[in-house]
Design an enzyme around this catalytic site. Sequence first.
Site, PDB file in Angstrom:
ATOM      1  N   ASP A 282       0.003  -1.102  -0.143  1.00 16.05           N
ATOM      2  CA  ASP A 282      -0.357   0.176  -0.457  1.00 16.05           C
ATOM      3  C   ASP A 282       0.908   1.115  -0.090  1.00 16.05           C
ATOM      4  O   ASP A 282       1.442   1.656   0.775  1.00 16.05           O
ATOM      5  CB  ASP A 282      -0.713   0.180   1.670  1.00 16.05           C
TER       6      ASP A 282
ATOM      7  N   ILE B 191      -0.373   4.586  -0.513  1.00 15.81           N
ATOM      8  CA  ILE B 191      -0.854   6.025   0.593  1.00 15.81           C
ATOM      9  C   ILE B 191       0.008   5.777   0.696  1.00 15.81           C
ATOM     10  O   ILE B 191       0.291   5.668   2.346  1.00 15.81           O
ATOM     11  CB  ILE B 191      -2.400   5.537   0.969  1.00 15.81           C
TER      12      ILE B 191
ATOM     13  N   ALA C 177       3.296   7.265   0.918  1.00 17.04           N
ATOM     14  CA  ALA C 177       4.632   6.806   1.205  1.00 17.04           C
ATOM     15  C   ALA C 177       5.979   7.902   0.542  1.00 17.04           C
ATOM     16  O   ALA C 177       6.707   8.298   1.619  1.00 17.04           O
ATOM     17  CB  ALA C 177       5.374   6.296  -0.125  1.00 17.04           C
ATOM     18  N   GLY C 178       5.255   9.056  -0.127  1.00 21.08           N
ATOM     19  CA  GLY C 178       6.027   9.880  -0.711  1.00 21.08           C
ATOM     20  C   GLY C 178       6.139  11.339   0.911  1.00 21.08           C
ATOM     21  O   GLY C 178       6.726  11.767   0.538  1.00 21.08           O
ATOM     22  N   ASP C 179       4.303  11.264   1.548  1.00 21.95           N
ATOM     23  CA  ASP C 179       5.074  11.863   2.701  1.00 21.95           C
ATOM     24  C   ASP C 179       5.520  11.932   3.650  1.00 21.95           C
ATOM     25  O   ASP C 179       5.966  12.737   4.055  1.00 21.95           O
ATOM     26  CB  ASP C 179       2.774  11.783   2.935  1.00 21.95           C
TER      27      ASP C 179
HETATM   28  O1  RIB Z   1      -1.061  11.409   0.470  1.00 25.35           O
HETATM   29  C1  RIB Z   1      -1.557  10.169   0.836  1.00 25.35           C
HETATM   30  C2  RIB Z   1      -3.108  11.662   0.887  1.00 25.35           C
HETATM   31  O2  RIB Z   1      -3.257  12.556   0.144  1.00 25.35           O
HETATM   32  C3  RIB Z   1      -4.182  11.089   1.851  1.00 25.35           C
HETATM   33  O3  RIB Z   1      -4.020  10.143   2.835  1.00 25.35           O
HETATM   34  C4  RIB Z   1      -4.908  11.256   0.937  1.00 25.35           C
HETATM   35  O4  RIB Z   1      -5.735  12.183   2.360  1.00 25.35           O
HETATM   36  C5  RIB Z   1      -4.521  12.541   0.340  1.00 25.35           C
HETATM   37  O5  RIB Z   1      -4.511  13.507   1.522  1.00 25.35           O
END
Ligand code: RIB
Length: 309
Positions: free
Chosen positions: A249, A251, A253-255
């Site tokens: 998953d 989601i 990863a970049g953050d």
């Molecule tokens: O970068 C992932 C995020 O993008 C998710 O958590 C979602 O909320 C969107 O903002």
Amino acid sequence: MNNAGTLVVLGSINADHILNLDAFPRPGETLTGMHYQVAFGGKGANQAVAAGRSGANISFIACTGDDDIGERIRKQLTSDNIDVAPVSAIAGESTGVALIFVNGEGENVIGIHAGANAALSVELVAAQEKRIADADALLMQLESPLESVLAAAKIARQHDTKVVLNPAPARELPDELLALVDIITPNETEAEKLTGVKVENDEDAAIAAQVLHDKGIETVIITLGSRGVWASEQGKGQRVPGFKVQAIDTIAAGDTFNGALMTALLEGEALPKAIRFAHAAAAIAVTRKGAQPSVPWRKEIDEFLSQQG
Ligand code: RIB
């Protein structure tokens, strides 16, 4: 508190509604998923959590609604080592929402309702001038109103606070904003939007990075998915590979990369070592489901790095 510099993150907060399925539904198709979860997300909050859990001295400028989930998110952010004093609960607004499908390859598609994130106004930013001025770095993304991002960048530049921009989601940006940015961290799609250069290999990345240097940005870090990043400081570029893991998953990863990168840079690490630290944090995050539930703590990142050759 440690001896590292201080970080302010300005950005979004979302409640992520995540459905895992084998494949993305096509137009007109209805599919039943295998797993559904509501998790805390939003690019700003995810990056703040990644910085907080990895050890940064951090505060967060953001908005929630005046709803129950906004209250729960603020409590969670506090337990993630984040000063949430500048998080405003906006009367009559609902907290931002992201609707997310994750397929069997761990890829995602996301639709967003900005909700209270749209209320992060220039006035709210101006009210945080001292906080931004006193910080060593300001990290922002593009899920907040662009005029507020610009206002915060101007305050930061006036007070010698480094401006770091993760230009996600992808959009074109005015040169006025780019000229205020010290470090930018686009992925390939975002880099193409900003430069017009399609990034398919290291040579393309070097060309795109130069376009961004020419707009006044000293450090350009283009993330290249499983190939790592192209890191270019004042025109001298190199690829810094990531770690190979089984992604379930991607989601946030970049953050996670962005938040952890800031922790390492504010601890005084040189760019390649800071990127390696950020790669490790992101590698752990992609082996777990969801946005903030997947973000690792410092101990986990240090252990991961100590296990590498
Ligand atoms: O970068 C992932 C995020 O993008 C998710 O958590 C979602 O909320 C969107 O903002």
